[in-house]
Enzyme design. Structure first.
Site, PDB file in Angstrom:
ATOM      1  N   ARG A 117      65.831  71.331  68.775  1.00  0.00           N
ATOM      2  CA  ARG A 117      65.784  72.219  69.939  1.00  0.00           C
ATOM      3  C   ARG A 117      66.258  71.396  71.139  1.00  0.00           C
ATOM      4  NH1 ARG A 117      61.514  73.652  73.607  1.00  0.00           N
ATOM      5  NH2 ARG A 117      61.549  75.873  74.074  1.00  0.00           N
TER       6      ARG A 117
ATOM      7  N   SER B  10      61.599  84.344  66.242  1.00  0.00           N
ATOM      8  CA  SER B  10      60.327  84.249  66.968  1.00  0.00           C
ATOM      9  C   SER B  10      59.825  85.629  67.376  1.00  0.00           C
ATOM     10  CB  SER B  10      60.507  83.421  68.246  1.00  0.00           C
ATOM     11  OG  SER B  10      60.664  82.072  67.955  1.00  0.00           O
TER      12      SER B  10
ATOM     13  N   LYS C 286      56.200  74.186  76.510  1.00  0.00           N
ATOM     14  CA  LYS C 286      57.169  75.181  76.944  1.00  0.00           C
ATOM     15  C   LYS C 286      56.404  76.289  77.634  1.00  0.00           C
ATOM     16  CE  LYS C 286      59.458  79.072  74.642  1.00  0.00           C
ATOM     17  NZ  LYS C 286      60.184  79.627  73.516  1.00  0.00           N
TER      18      LYS C 286
HETATM   19  N1  TZP Z   1      57.747  78.419  71.189  1.00  0.00           N
HETATM   20  C1  TZP Z   1      56.554  78.954  71.423  1.00  0.00           C
HETATM   21  S1  TZP Z   1      55.436  77.800  71.911  1.00  0.00           S
HETATM   22  C2  TZP Z   1      56.575  76.549  71.783  1.00  0.00           C
HETATM   23  C3  TZP Z   1      57.779  77.078  71.392  1.00  0.00           C
HETATM   24  C4  TZP Z   1      59.019  76.333  71.189  1.00  0.00           C
HETATM   25  C5  TZP Z   1      56.258  75.131  72.106  1.00  0.00           C
HETATM   26  C6  TZP Z   1      55.506  74.472  70.999  1.00  0.00           C
HETATM   27  O1  TZP Z   1      55.224  73.134  71.340  1.00  0.00           O
HETATM   28  P1  TZP Z   1      53.815  72.471  71.030  1.00  0.00           P
HETATM   29  O2  TZP Z   1      53.884  71.144  71.757  1.00  0.00           O
HETATM   30  O3  TZP Z   1      53.701  72.274  69.561  1.00  0.00           O
HETATM   31  O4  TZP Z   1      52.751  73.359  71.615  1.00  0.00           O
END
Ligand code: TZP
Ligand code: MG
Length: 248
Positions: free
Chosen positions: A79, A148, A177
């Site tokens: 990503r 997603s 994020k």
């Molecule tokens: N999509 C939904 S939450 C997220 C993404 C890319 C972030 C997930 O990162 P982490 O650090 O595992 O919570």
């Protein structure tokens, strides 16, 4: 009740020709669709190499991917929201080269063009990305597509898309994020699992302590960014996750 899928069900990791090299790899003919079938079941851990998070923790994208593979990861997503296309393609090629000897599947986040440019045929898209039907057309029938979802309505709609796995999240609050959605909790995982036989990937705020509960709620796999960087030893952390998630 399970909703029947409106397109032929293909297993994400359908057994492949035992004579063929496992996995999908870069720098090989784009027509090698038969190599997409990887001869292992959907792994319980789906590490995401997020370029920004990796760099903040002192890793390059390929170095972090290598650590994840060393720890036992066999499914991985790259990503890179802010990367120029050229850099993203280079990273994808480098990671694919590392994935080849271990037979891991490399998925590209958002960018079907980057995946194709790097010779990869696996893409993960969100609700606002290139529509799944178009990604499918570009990747072909053997391509791997994840989508997603963040609400019950999105889960319901996803069941009619030509996807290979369904991602649900953010499960818990996350600082990695701003997903633009409130945490959905394990309830949406259970809902999705009750609706489809597709593998459910849960994402968002998942830590080693929480991961088992997420699988118990119906997820096939947990996608993780932050917790794999937390200890400073990502290879060992992947190993810890896999041991915890494989234990019955
Ligand atoms: N999509 C939904 S939450 C997220 C993404 C890319 C972030 C997930 O990162 P982490 O650090 O595992 O919570
Ligand atoms: Mg996206």
């Amino acid at each position: 009740m399970l909703i029947a899928r409106v397109f032929p069900i293909r297993s994400l990791f359908a057994p492949c020709d035992p004579g063929a090299a496992p996995g999908i790899f870069v720098n090989e003919s784009l027509t090698r669709d038969t190599s997409l079938g990887v001869s292992f079941p959907f792994p319980p851990l789906y590490p995401i190499v997020d370029e920004g998070a990796a760099n903040l923790a002192g890793h390059t994208v390929p170095a972090l991917a290598e650590a994840f593979f060393e720890g036992g990861a066999r499914l991985l997503q790259i990503r890179a929201k802010l990367a120029p296309s050229g850099r993203f393609v280079e990273q994808a090629q480098a990671v694919a080269t590392l994935a080849h000897p271990v037979g891991a599947l490399v998925v590209i986040n958002d960018r079907v063009d980057v995946a194709l440019a790097a010779g990869l045929r696996a893409v993960h898209v969100g609700q606002d990305d290139v529509p799944v039907a178009i990604v499918r057309r570009l990747l072909g029938p053997e391509g791997i597509i994840g989508l997603s979802t963040h609400t019950r309505a999105q889960v319901d709609a996803a069941l009619y898309e030509p996807i290979d796995y369904l991602a649900v999240g953010p499960i818990f609050d996350t600082t990695t994020k701003d997903p633009g959605y409130d945490a959905v909790g394990l309830e949406l995982v259970a809902y999705a699992a009750s609706k489809t036989d597709l593998p459910i990937v849960a994402i968002g705020g998942i830590t080693l302590d929480r991961a088992r509960r997420v699988l118990d709620a119906g997820a096939r796999s947990v996608a993780v960014i932050g917790d794999l960087l937390r200890t400073g030893d990502p290879a060992a952390r992947v190993g810890e996750f896999l041991r915890a998630l494989r234990a019955t």
